[in-house]
Design an enzyme around this catalytic site. Sequence first.
Site, mmCIF file in Angstrom:
data_model
loop_
_atom_site.group_PDB
_atom_site.id
_atom_site.type_symbol
_atom_site.label_atom_id
_atom_site.label_comp_id
_atom_site.label_asym_id
_atom_site.label_seq_id
_atom_site.Cartn_x
_atom_site.Cartn_y
_atom_site.Cartn_z
ATOM 1 N N HIS A 80 -44.963 -13.070 -2.017
ATOM 2 C CA HIS A 80 -45.267 -13.355 -0.616
ATOM 3 C C HIS A 80 -45.303 -12.088 0.228
ATOM 4 C CE1 HIS A 80 -44.422 -17.241 -2.268
ATOM 5 N NE2 HIS A 80 -44.868 -17.835 -1.185
ATOM 6 N N GLU A 104 -29.164 -13.725 -2.517
ATOM 7 C CA GLU A 104 -29.902 -12.600 -3.077
ATOM 8 C C GLU A 104 -28.978 -11.466 -3.500
ATOM 9 O OE1 GLU A 104 -30.542 -14.057 -0.153
ATOM 10 O OE2 GLU A 104 -32.451 -15.079 -0.495
ATOM 11 N N LYS A 163 0.854 -1.184 0.000
ATOM 12 C CA LYS A 163 0.000 0.000 0.000
ATOM 13 C C LYS A 163 0.889 1.233 0.000
ATOM 14 C CE LYS A 163 -4.277 1.537 2.235
ATOM 15 N NZ LYS A 163 -5.397 1.052 3.088
#
Lengths: 617, 617
Positions: free
Chosen positions: A405, A356, A239
């Site tokens: 649903h 999902e 980094k």
Amino acid sequence: MSQGAWLYELGQQLRVDAVRAADAAGSGHPTSSMSAADLMAVLAARHLRYDFDDPHSPENDHLVFSKGHASPLLYALYKACGAVSDTELLSYRRRGSRLEGHPTPRLPWVEVATGSLGQGLPVGVGMALAGMHLDRLPYRVWVLCGDSELTEGSVWEAMEYAGDSGLGNLTAILDINRLGQRGPTRHGWDLDAYQRRAAAFGWNTIEIDGHDTAAIDDAYAQAEASPERPTAIIARTVKGAGASAVANQEGAHGKPLSDAEAAIAELGGVRDNRVTVTRPEAGHQPHSFPEGRLELPSYDTGSQTATRSAFGEAVTALGHARGDVVVLDGEVADSTRAQYFAKAHPERFFECYIAEQQMVAAAVGMQVRGWVPYAATFAAFFSRAYDFIRMAAISRANIKLVGSHAGVAIGQDGPSQMGLEDIAALRAVHGSVVLHPCDGNSTARLTAAMADHHGITYLRTMRADTPVLYGPDETFEIGGSKLPRSSDADQATVVSAGTTVHEALRAADILEREGIPLRVVDAYSIKPVDAATLRRAAADTGRIVVAEDHWPEGGLGDAVLDVFADTRPSPRLMKLAVSSMPASATPDEQLAEARIDAESIAEAVRAMVRQEEGASV
Amino acid sequence: MSQGAWLYELGQQLRVDAVRAADAAGSGHPTSSMSAADLMAVLAARHLRYDFDDPHSPENDHLVFSKGHASPLLYALYKACGAVSDTELLSYRRRGSRLEGHPTPRLPWVEVATGSLGQGLPVGVGMALAGMHLDRLPYRVWVLCGDSELTEGSVWEAMEYAGDSGLGNLTAILDINRLGQRGPTRHGWDLDAYQRRAAAFGWNTIEIDGHDTAAIDDAYAQAEASPERPTAIIARTVKGAGASAVANQEGAHGKPLSDAEAAIAELGGVRDNRVTVTRPEAGHQPHSFPEGRLELPSYDTGSQTATRSAFGEAVTALGHARGDVVVLDGEVADSTRAQYFAKAHPERFFECYIAEQQMVAAAVGMQVRGWVPYAATFAAFFSRAYDFIRMAAISRANIKLVGSHAGVAIGQDGPSQMGLEDIAALRAVHGSVVLHPCDGNSTARLTAAMADHHGITYLRTMRADTPVLYGPDETFEIGGSKLPRSSDADQATVVSAGTTVHEALRAADILEREGIPLRVVDAYSIKPVDAATLRRAAADTGRIVVAEDHWPEGGLGDAVLDVFADTRPSPRLMKLAVSSMPASATPDEQLAEARIDAESIAEAVRAMVRQEEGASV
């Protein structure tokens, strides 16, 4: 100059420009950019196939900065490729600049917004799926990931999908720079830790020194030569590499270098090298699927059907009519009825299993290439992907979400399966559309209308059969509503959607017998809501009851209240919604318990009418 | 009867009772229960340490059904343990029954609600962390997982945390029955696929036949003998095992058996065997941390501080006062200022890295044992854990969520980092509290008040320094508000929170010079909102402008509208909120662009006042 020397130079230039951009902005993430500079230099110079003059070319490779905070590197790369000027580079993070703090599609070469970590790889999976199964083009998807973000579960959803699907066109470039925002990452420079995980998920893995341009070049070549498995290039990097003041130092995350000038000097000063990115090989056409006439399903008024089934049948018909429609499933297609599409159009159906986040991300990735994805699961489970939907709005993505649903009306399964916050959540997505039809024909029409609307469109469907109210030729549009019951004599209006339309109609029957004529608004378009019809109802009846199968916060009731915020005189307004935690019970018991059934609606109207009659005595 | 025969009998009884319960209910998941029956029979009879008469005993083991749909098995097990009667078992899924479709804490032995898949293991990690690092008790955590749910990324966040932390007190029992809801799972009976993944994440793994009671017994013993690593027992099972009509059949998910009687006969008929679960070894006391006097930080009025910093200092002070307060971080503690707590109370600080789902789940797991967890990340990133927050409400969990970097006021970082939907999302969580203070002292007080309030409490903090408005001795309470500016002559009211309080006060200065006295409500408690103060303001001033650094949907504006839904005469009301997609800009530019800055607020008030003056002419 040898190739190695030239690539080294290019990497140093990218670092210098990242430092300069953040310095000019006074904020940003230069050190996170510097670790990946060589990885990106070699990619652009040697492996990326991209036409900067034609960013929408179907043949282009796709480059996703999943570590979106490394935007200075991305913009430095664009400069090196001749796509942005040095002046624009230095406009980084300023008002009006396209070079935002985290990349967004305001830049034509950025296809999806990143900045919420762990999203780029799942979106890249969607792009790679599109390349392999939809476009059927040889483009590659390159995703630059940070090491910190590999802790997000969504990354492992992506690893699982890509590994299992053999997405050889996908390469994840893991920038293992050892340091997160707060301090060391969990695994530091233990490259093997990442290697074991990625390999276990079925990936081809290559460990390299991420500053060795020859090793990087070779790793990309290996990735290209692995057609059957996705490749993870696990690159040990530093980094802040190249600037001794910050290199491998804690506390140097997310801020400009305190002495940019010294760092630039140490990096060899400002350069203006140009890299010519190879254009993709021309002559390929994306695959297209056959198209036909749209023949939406139709249902006889008075018959019964479930809106989820109407969605399933409509999206299947849409699939016959439009070759660009695809469907994604979270392993509940039998419940959402996406299954119908799966049977008719297996090539355009994607089983994401119970993941999902990956499902929504894949939809975002596919729409980049112009596909029109419908992603379906239970309404409740879109809460799992809410951050992805939020980011999709920043991506200006064109995705269709279908949540089945809805509400307590599902009955016995209990609250974990009930979508009760979905309207609130989806309304609070910038530019979204929220639809909640109550019968088969309106659902079918709106399923088709969604495909024509660009943006995030949410369709909420119900589990149970409901009566078909509307004929198959009635029109339904985004922003519209229906008046299944209305007369000039109406004393009150019930605004309803989905299940509560039917309850409201039963309430109207009850009240009719009592001499109270009731107007019923079917507000199937919750966002945008049909303000004109609501205003007229308010003017005509003066009393409004909103009934919804949703928590009281953020749903239809609030959408209606918003319409009347500044209306004078304002109607009297009462919200009926689910206000206590449901348990298991039959659907009818649930509606009664929540006080959104016909009797409760009738009682609310009676109370309103009586109260004013009392007041006027 | 040999031990093997007795365990077999018990397993068969659990199957029979699962079939009976679902049959009586007419819905439910018997086949998903039957696959895991032997796993649970052996656990209860031989390894679980639990006192059913004292479910809150700190010494009890914890059993989590991550596959919550296997509730018939859980309830059958409770019956076998003597905790519920056969009559209650057959009340499954009926209105009023404690035996809900998916387990909830309405039953005293259920500690967390499940039913949204992939949540039980991350919650179990929280319990195991509590056991190892907080309670310091030898209880074990047993989590029954389905194979379908292993596709959820949250499972791999849990695998990573548990593996890396060496949670030897945690055992995941993976019920690999090959079949999901819709069809075969991704890996079917490829146990090695799961083994490779779990092992790569640092887990001890054991592959067994999940119907071989001796093998199960041995696997649990091995798990108990692995103090340094969590154990995954990867059990090959048969969905619907024991009933030939459904065993290993597709299409038999989530419904009662069509011929329950035949299946019960095949399973050997109804039995009423009792298993005596061994109580935990007595004599252990949970560890407690020292407690002292609460000395909240205080800030001088007129000075400047960031509310995020005030939170960090206050929660640190709270940690000194209360031994039960713990803090969880999503690798942004330097930004949220949870870092202060980390330094002062390292033993009660949990670095979850960038895994917001695991962070919230760990909080839920810890509060089961009475710890008071504060989980902090950027407001925007709670969207990643929204399903976990939704389920925490069903768990009746006591968790504190702290979201920093609210709204466009963060400036240059851009929309991916801005919490702009968090109020809408958190308001739509049942029973939640949503707080958004504007200064140091109110933040400190409310941080402490959160600890005393049972439930899901959300604190929204800001990145930037803001002026300290209130003295350190002023009181702030859930449901309260403040009037930093008010007079009897006020012609309008601005309802504000957080950043917009300060903008509203500047607007009041501007308007005062124009002869328009303005009332400013600091609605730091957005849910519940202080309706009385708002009603008084409406009655006094007739005009209300709501200004918020949030999307227009579901935020403070809607909370205020809700108060006036049925008020006559209602005030004129205008909502100012962020209505276009922000990009990078300075904080001041952002507020102006979103039209929620002082000048925009003043202009809205002016327009309202003028419009009515015009109308009254």
